[in-house]
Design a protein around this motif. Structure first.
Motif, PDB file in Angstrom:
ATOM      1  N   GLU A 162       0.834  -1.207   0.000  1.00  0.00           N
ATOM      2  CA  GLU A 162       0.000   0.000   0.000  1.00  0.00           C
ATOM      3  C   GLU A 162       0.870   1.259   0.000  1.00  0.00           C
ATOM      4  N   GLU A 163       1.900   1.256   0.863  1.00  0.00           N
ATOM      5  CA  GLU A 163       2.805   2.402   0.919  1.00  0.00           C
ATOM      6  C   GLU A 163       3.554   2.557  -0.394  1.00  0.00           C
TER       7      GLU A 163
ATOM      8  N   GLU B 185       1.224   4.144  -2.918  1.00  0.00           N
ATOM      9  CA  GLU B 185       1.046   5.567  -2.606  1.00  0.00           C
ATOM     10  C   GLU B 185       2.244   6.375  -3.090  1.00  0.00           C
ATOM     11  N   ARG B 186       3.426   5.804  -2.896  1.00  0.00           N
ATOM     12  CA  ARG B 186       4.654   6.485  -3.305  1.00  0.00           C
ATOM     13  C   ARG B 186       4.708   6.631  -4.825  1.00  0.00           C
TER      14      ARG B 186
ATOM     15  N   THR C 147       2.200   6.584  -6.901  1.00  0.00           N
ATOM     16  CA  THR C 147       1.153   7.522  -7.317  1.00  0.00           C
ATOM     17  C   THR C 147       1.593   8.962  -7.110  1.00  0.00           C
ATOM     18  N   GLU C 148       2.270   9.228  -5.985  1.00  0.00           N
ATOM     19  CA  GLU C 148       2.780  10.569  -5.715  1.00  0.00           C
ATOM     20  C   GLU C 148       3.785  10.987  -6.785  1.00  0.00           C
TER      21      GLU C 148
END
Length: 303
Positions: free
Chosen positions: A108-109, A112-113, A115-116
């Protein structure tokens, strides 16, 4: 802090870098400019640890950065280098390339990374696209995102926006340099483009004939260039009475000692760049409107 102390590097008997010394603090950006062959790309490779020095030292936080004589694997985990040739995996997607070296223990992290970073380089809509289908500019953006994915302490950029369309360059510069500043990443960027420097670099270093010939803030070097090489980076300039005068600092006046015969007018968007002659010497100045070829005008400096 990156400390470069009196480094010398040679290809055989040919010196490419001669007695260079400077430093870059965490979160700061140093721009390196110079003509082709001045040693910009070589300097970045030396700082990465790709070559062995002929003399001097390179340190990050008091740790020596050493070349292949001392390291079986070239480079260091805390340094990332983006070359003009992109080292990407063509048959996997953009998001897979960016996340390739991120840990899979926390999916998940990781997502998120990724996507950022897709947002930083403005490639969100191409996340699932295979890299082989991208344009050169899009591949360059993937390479930039992958370089900052693991938040290195130092990033070395060699002409980082050279393949990117003008439509995207401005916003991408803002995104990337702001991101590195926010994450306290030290950045060294070799470039020919003043737009990569003005507004983003904390210091600008000029290389010529294998040496540092100028090192100061971009503002200081722009306002008080000591050498024609420095002035040429920022725009058209003239030498008048042994003084460097930018074209945008000259204006048409009623009468002066500087009489010019107009040769051409070049539309530049917000003004015209006027090329003229004083005797046999060319001179350039800016004007709000086009001036007829052959016209005689007088110039003075703006206050």
């Amino acid at each position: 802090m990156l400390q470069v102390k009196n480094i010398v590097f040679s290809y055989g008997k040919t010196k490419v870098l001669n007695d260079l010394s400077f430093q870059v603090e965490a979160g700061k950006c140093l721009a390196v400019i110079g003509e082709s062959g001045s040693g910009k790309s070589t300097l970045l490779k030396v700082l990465r640890g790709e070559y062995d020095l002929s003399g001097g030292r390179v340190l990050w936080k008091d740790e020596d950065i050493l070349g292949p004589k001392f390291n079986l694997v070239i480079g260091y985990d805390f340094i990332k280098y983006v070359a003009q040739e992109f080292e990407l995996e063509p048959y996997i997607s953009v998001e897979e390339n960016i996340g390739q070296f991120l840990s899979n223990f926390y999916p998940e992290e990781k997502q998120e990374r990724v996507t950022e970073l897709l947002g930083v380089v403005e490639l969100s809509e191409f996340a699932k696209t295979k890299v082989k289908l991208l344009s050169g500019g899009q591949k360059q953006r993937v390479a930039l995102a992958r370089a900052i994915a693991k938040q290195p302490e130092i990033i070395l950029l060699d002409e980082p926006f050279s393949h990117i369309d003008n439509f995207k360059k401005q916003s991408l510069r803002r995104n990337l340099f702001s991101y590195m500043k926010d994450k306290n990443i030290a950045c060294i960027v070799a470039t020919h483009d003043k737009e990569d420097v003005l507004g983003y670099a904390d210091k600008m270093m000029v290389l010529d004939e294998n040496k540092i010939v100028a090192l100061d803030s971009p503002k200081q070097l722009y306002e008080e260039p000591k050498l024609p090489l420095v002035a040429s980076f920022f725009g058209e300039f003239n030498i008048i009475d042994d003084e460097i005068v930018y074209a945008n600092r000259l204006k048409v006046v009623d009468i002066s000692d500087l009489k010019v015969i107009v040769r051409r007018s070049y539309f530049k968007g917000d003004c015209y760049l006027i090329e003229g002659t004083v005797g046999t010497n060319a001179i350039f100045f800016e004007n709000a409107s086009k001036i007829k070829t052959g016209a005689q005008v007088f110039l003075g400096q703006k206050k």
